[in-house]
Design a protein around this motif. Structure first.
Motif: not given
Length: 286
Positions: A276-286
């Protein structure tokens, strides 16, 4: 003094889960519970009124400790939720929060009682509401004995009130704390991204992991280090991640519960929270 909680039960057709929820919160969690039944279909209201009266007076299962109320959430024809489950449920939750703060205080706890009959829009809106309302819990009770239950969860000797399922929410400790801890630590997040990337690669190639469950993949430290070095070469970074730095960053990730150490091995496994955390804070979502 027993803490007070507001149990919000959206009702489509069945009520099997309401009484176990009240008994669980009263007996196990030692809370005073205000139950609010929210009719989702207009024609159910007369029978819900009968159910409310029954719940107020029933002692056939023993008198519950503490003080509890059971009421029907009043709605006019114009306020019925069925036109747009997601949007209207979100509005209703915000309204309940505002109108009950004086009675319960700023730290009001709202527990949404879900079931398999509740529309998906309401379940989704309840989950998203945990981003804006600090103290929301989502729970569910199995109706009957589920032959498809996972692992050791099937146990006919347990009462239904003992079989409560509580879902992780955005505001829950298990997700909120890692988010707070990792948001500002970009170098640590890069390690988490690398771990997830490695888990995805391994899962695709694995013949044993037929479901591609990333949390099952055992990720060796030397593999994590190699991928990090390849990335850093591509980015032409002058400061490479040393073994000591990597060890410290893995320790940070382990402490917040997004990865788990494999006993006796220089290896880790990403957790569900880590996904969940990697999905929310990944570069793709920034």
């Amino acid at each position: 003094m027993r803490p007070k909680t507001l149990l919000l039960a959206p009702v489509m057709s069945k009520l099997d889960h309401v009484r176990p929820a009240l008994h669980r919160l009263s007996k196990f969690e030692k809370k005073d519970v205000d139950v609010r039944l929210v009719p989702l279909l207009k024609h159910t209201q007369p029978r819900l009124e009968i159910f409310c009266e029954f719940m107020k007076n029933q002692e056939s299962f023993g008198k519950l400790p503490g003080k509890h109320t059971v009421e029907l959430f009043a709605q006019s024809d114009d306020d019925l939720l069925s036109t747009n489950w997601f949007s209207n449920w979100n509005i209703l939750m915000q309204s309940i929060l505002s109108s009950n703060r004086e009675k319960y205080g700023r730290n009001i706890e709202i527990i949404v009682l879900l079931s398999e009959h509740v529309p998906t829009g309401i379940t989704l809106a309840s989950s998203i509401a945990t981003l804006t309302i600090p103290n929301v819990r989502l729970i569910e009770f199995p109706v009957g004995y589920d032959l498809n239950s996972q692992g050791d969860n099937f146990d006919p000797s347990r009462q239904i009130m003992e079989q409560m399922i509580e879902f992780d929410t955005w505001s829950g400790h298990g997700i909120r704390e890692p988010l707070i801890q990792l948001t500002s630590k970009q170098e640590v997040l890069k390690v988490l991204d690398t771990i997830r990337e490695l888990a995805e690669r391994n899962a695709i190639l694995s013949k044993q992991n037929v479901s591609n469950n990333l949390t099952l993949e055992i990720l060796k430290v030397f593999q994590i280090r190699e991928i990090l070095r390849d990335k850093e070469l591509g980015e032409k970074k002058s400061n490479k991640t040393s073994s000591n730095l990597l060890s410290n960053r893995l320790k940070t990730l382990r402490e917040v519960g997004v990865i788990e150490k494999i006993d006796g091995k220089a290896a880790y496994r990403i957790t569900e929270t880590g996904l969940i955390i990697s999905g929310l804070l990944s570069k793709a979502n920034q």
